[in-house]
Write an enzyme that holds these catalytic residues in place. Structure first.
Site, mmCIF file in Angstrom:
data_model
loop_
_atom_site.group_PDB
_atom_site.id
_atom_site.type_symbol
_atom_site.label_atom_id
_atom_site.label_comp_id
_atom_site.label_asym_id
_atom_site.label_seq_id
_atom_site.Cartn_x
_atom_site.Cartn_y
_atom_site.Cartn_z
ATOM 1 N N CYS A 80 0.836 -1.210 0.000
ATOM 2 C CA CYS A 80 0.000 0.000 0.000
ATOM 3 C C CYS A 80 0.871 1.260 0.000
ATOM 4 O O CYS A 80 1.840 1.356 0.755
ATOM 5 C CB CYS A 80 -0.911 -0.021 1.229
ATOM 6 N N CYS A 94 0.481 4.745 6.971
ATOM 7 C CA CYS A 94 -0.151 4.606 8.289
ATOM 8 C C CYS A 94 0.817 3.850 9.222
ATOM 9 O O CYS A 94 1.157 2.684 8.947
ATOM 10 C CB CYS A 94 -1.461 3.829 8.173
ATOM 11 N N CYS A 114 -19.296 2.082 8.436
ATOM 12 C CA CYS A 114 -18.558 1.407 9.509
ATOM 13 C C CYS A 114 -17.323 2.265 9.745
ATOM 14 O O CYS A 114 -16.469 2.367 8.861
ATOM 15 C CB CYS A 114 -18.174 -0.006 9.067
ATOM 16 N N CYS A 116 -16.710 -9.053 5.114
ATOM 17 C CA CYS A 116 -16.021 -7.780 4.870
ATOM 18 C C CYS A 116 -14.744 -8.027 4.058
ATOM 19 O O CYS A 116 -13.887 -8.814 4.454
ATOM 20 C CB CYS A 116 -15.685 -7.134 6.204
HETATM 21 C C1 DTB Z 1 -11.243 -2.437 11.278
HETATM 22 O O1 DTB Z 1 -11.548 -1.417 11.941
HETATM 23 N N1 DTB Z 1 -10.381 -3.369 11.680
HETATM 24 C C2 DTB Z 1 -10.218 -4.384 10.654
HETATM 25 C C3 DTB Z 1 -11.242 -3.941 9.596
HETATM 26 N N2 DTB Z 1 -11.730 -2.702 10.087
HETATM 27 C C4 DTB Z 1 -10.872 -3.889 8.190
HETATM 28 C C5 DTB Z 1 -8.804 -4.523 10.195
HETATM 29 C C6 DTB Z 1 -7.854 -4.861 11.290
HETATM 30 C C7 DTB Z 1 -6.512 -5.082 10.707
HETATM 31 C C8 DTB Z 1 -5.508 -5.538 11.720
HETATM 32 C C9 DTB Z 1 -4.167 -5.712 11.120
HETATM 33 C C10 DTB Z 1 -4.077 -6.791 10.072
HETATM 34 O O2 DTB Z 1 -4.565 -7.930 10.293
HETATM 35 O O3 DTB Z 1 -3.408 -6.569 9.055
HETATM 36 FE FE1 SF4 Z 2 -2.848 1.174 3.373
HETATM 37 FE FE2 SF4 Z 2 -3.101 2.607 5.620
HETATM 38 FE FE3 SF4 Z 2 -5.101 0.972 4.779
HETATM 39 FE FE4 SF4 Z 2 -2.773 -0.013 5.735
HETATM 40 S S1 SF4 Z 2 -4.295 1.171 6.861
HETATM 41 S S2 SF4 Z 2 -3.880 -0.731 3.952
HETATM 42 S S3 SF4 Z 2 -1.282 1.468 4.935
HETATM 43 S S4 SF4 Z 2 -4.331 2.798 3.760
#
Ligand code: DTB
Ligand code: SF4
Ligand code: SAM
Length: 345
Positions: free
Chosen positions: A71, A75, A206, A115
């Protein structure tokens, strides 16, 4: 007459207990809720929770990473950012059949919502055809559909809605003041604009955030305030505990106190009384007791399945044992669907 900024906590508690949604929250009121004695806060959260929900039902979603890694955003919490060396390799967008097979398995395991997550800044128009086919296919299986694909313009949001997308996940993550410490490649305003496009297209929202980014209580208050003053409360509010991943800048950040996490859930429940509050990422690292406190504080949604996007989630047996111990039941699909329909009216 000048208005006092001081919050009369007894008046506020009485008003909150009625469980009526409000959109004019002040930060001072939210701070006053955060500062309540823990037992009073949890009691109030339970009172509010019971005005709108069966306290023993938990909505269950399953998450699938349909486009992993690489990506362009930075972040600081995320293992999928190309800016950090986390060992996550960039993959192509999954094909339709594999996605539908995962959705069938999720349905068989009791999920009511599926999701699909993509590590994009925003989707390319050329990818949207396949994404729309995935959404229609998952919907045809009788599941609620959710996607999280990064920023959307109005036209992209409309196309997703037309394909049958029920929910769009797009998190504000933290307070407006702290946001720039965590992400430099987009702004809070960008996030709010996408949320508005999602709403205008007729989808449910959401939207939540993360605890454990090194933020202060003031930032948790700022995050919840930003969510609670949206023109409509998000139907789902995911509260994630940071999953620390080696290689990300936030690896090694001091872990937040579990009680602070529970307080964040309780305040979210009180100020957004009709929303599903999701105990989201971070459950793998939590004790059963901490998760039980989160449910008591009004969390009523989880991700089920042994993977989140790239990190671990508790395996099914562990969650089944926890549900049995606590007497929790998965929210039947019909109830989840009916609530969504009511919210849309
Ligand atoms: C959210 O708030 N948490 C989920 C979902 N929305 C997409 C994602 C959590 C990701 C945790 C790190 C990972 O597994 O890469
Ligand atoms: Fe890309 Fe940020 Fe979403 Fe991670 S959280 S996939 S770095 S946009
Ligand atoms: N790229 C899209 C976006 O950022 O909107 C969608 C996927 S992104 C992984 C979805 C959300 O997962 C982020 O907004 C963030 O709140 C959460 N998240 C990502 N990494 C996390 C981590 N290590 N711990 C907790 N939550 C995380």
């Amino acid at each position: 007459m000048t208005q006092s900024l001081a919050v009369d906590i007894d008046t506020l508690r009485t008003a909150c207990a009625a469980g009526q949604p409000r959109h004019d929250w002040t930060r001072a009121e939210i701070a006053a809720l955060f500062a309540l004695p823990f037992n009073d806060l949890l009691f109030l959260a339970q009172q509010v929770h019971r005005t709108h929900f069966d306290p023993n039902e938990v909505q269950v979603s399953t998450l699938l990473s349909i486009k992993t890694g690489g990506c362009p955003e930075d972040c600081a919490y995320c293992p999928q950012s190309a800016h950090f060396d986390t060992g996550v390799t960039a993959e192509k967008l999954m094909d339709l059949e594999a996605t539908l097979a995962a959705a069938r398995a999720a349905r068989a395991n009791g999920a009511s919502r599926f999701c699909m997550g993509a590590a994009w800044r925003s989707p390319k128009d050329r990818d949207l055809d396949r994404i729309c086919a995935m959404i229609s296919g998952v919907k045809a299986l009788g599941l609620e559909t959710c996607a999280t694909l990064g920023m959307l313009d109005a036209d992209q949001a409309r196309r997703l809605r037309e394909a049958g997308l029920d929910y769009y996940n797009h998190n504000l993550d933290t307070s407006p003041e702290y946001y720039g410490e965590i992400i430099s490649t987009r702004t809070y305003r960008d996030r709010l604009d996408t949320l508005a496009n999602v709403r205008d297209a007729g989808m449910k929202v959401c939207c939540g955030g993360i605890v454990g980014l090194g933020e202060q209580t003031e930032d948790r208050i700022g995050l919840l305030h930003s969510l609670a003053i949206l023109p409509a409360h998000p139907e789902s509010v995911p509260i994630n505990m940071l999953v620390q991943v080696e290689g990300t800048p936030l690896q090694g950040t001091e872990k937040p106190d579990g009680i602070e996490f529970v307080r964040t859930i309780a305040v979210a429940r009180i100020i957004m009384p009709e929303s599903m509050v999701r105990l989201s990422a971070g459950r793998e690292q939590m004790s059963e007791e901490l998760q039980a406190l989160c449910f008591l504080a009004g969390a009523n949604s989880i991700f089920l399945g042994d993977r989140l996007l790239t990190t671990k989630n508790p395996d099914r047996d562990r969650d089944a044992a926890l549900f049995a111990k606590l007497g929790l039941e998965p929210m039947p699909y019909a109830t989840a669907e009916q609530r969504s329909a009511e919210a849309a009216e």
